[in-house]
Design an enzyme around this catalytic site. Structure first.
Site: not given
Ligand code: AMP
Length: 282
Positions: A37, A61, A149, A185, A187
């Site tokens: 992030h 979602q 990702k 991630s 997760r």
């Molecule tokens: P999320 O909080 O998982 O919904 O992710 C929010 C944003 O961060 C999205 O645009 C994801 O693609 C990006 N993101 C999550 N993990 C990564 C990572 N390891 N590298 C780059 N961007 C990421």
């Protein structure tokens, strides 16, 4: 750093900044922030006058039975990390305001939403597209930052932005990884110690696949079978592993030019995704 919880406060702030001619960059997230992030924030910081980050665990979602309730939440830590990365505004909309009783409007991006993750998580990208459409109306950024990702998410959202004429540019940022290669991630924290060690095979097997292509292999089926065997040897339960055209996600049999190899694999209750571009040349 300022924090907004109300849609109207966020919207008024953005309108005032736009009138003053400031460029707004926007990083939407579901919180539980990590360096992936923050890479989006760093890029956004370089290219804009102001950085807005939203944190919203978007209920629409998640399908029933998925990890909506278990999804990690740590607002205090997120605020500290965002402050450290020089985010200007953190926006924490509430579920009640985003999806009030009687909410009835959804964005469906056909085709690219129904394959890969969309096939195993029906309705997922409808939820993603809808919430991002709402956030774009609220935050009104000049540029939206997304991580590769979630490659399919980038394809779906770019298509929505093009089809619905959102006046916003999209910038995508490479995947940030742990030192051993596992894609960062929120997760990953579902993995126990053993599965955490085994899960590095996801990235490693993609790297091996790419080496095979560099060595001249052009048969996508053969490469996918090898990757599959490597992952299964580490007890990964494969949801999908595919080789597709990176622009429309249609399956590819022979590797010429750029192709996307994308996979979703489960270890325990963690479902992890990763992808890599292979270039088979012309
Ligand atoms: P999320 O909080 O998982 O919904 O992710 C929010 C944003 O961060 C999205 O645009 C994801 O693609 C990006 N993101 C999550 N993990 C990564 C990572 N390891 N590298 C780059 N961007 C990421």
């Amino acid at each position: 750093m300022r924090k907004f919880h109300r849609i109207s406060s966020m919207q008024r702030w953005s309108q005032a900044q736009r009138r003053a001619g400031r460029r707004i960059g926007f990083v939407p997230t579901m919180g539980a922030l990590h360096d992936g992030h923050l890479a989006l924030v760093r890029r956004c910081r370089r290219e804009n006058d102001l950085v807005v980050m939203s944190v919203f665990v978007n209920p629409i979602q998640f399908a029933p039975g998925e990890d909506l309730d278990a999804y990690p939440r740590d607002k205090k830590r997120d605020i500290l990390l965002a402050e450290g990365a020089k985010v200007d505004i953190m926006f924490f909309p509430t579920r009640e305001e985003m999806f009030p009783p009687g909410y009835a409007t959804y964005v469906d991006v056909e085709g690219v939403s129904s394959v890969l993750c969309g096939a195993s998580r029906p309705g997922h990208f409808r939820g993603v597209a809808t919430v991002v459409a709402k956030l774009l109306h609220i935050v009104q950024p000049d540029t939206l930052y997304l991580g590769r990702k979630d490659y399919q998410q980038c394809v779906v959202l770019k298509r929505m932005i093009r089809d619905l004429d959102f006046p916003v540019r999209v910038r995508t940022v490479p995947t940030v990884r742990e030192p051993d290669g596992l894609a960062m991630s929120s997760r990953n924290r579902y993995l126990d110690e053993g599965d955490r060690r085994r899960a590095v095979v996801l990235h490693r097997s993609l790297l091996e696949g790419r080496r095979t292509v560099r060595a001249g292999e052009r048969d996508a089926g053969k490469i996918l079978r090898r990757i599959r065997r490597r992952i299964e040897a580490e007890e990964g339960r494969i949801d999908y592993i595919v080789c597709v055209d990176p622009s429309d996600l249609k399956p590819v049999k022979r590797i010429h030019g750029r192709v996307l190899v994308a996979a979703a694999v489960k270890w325990g209750r963690a479902r992890l995704i990763d992808n890599m571009i292979f270039n088979g040349g012309v």
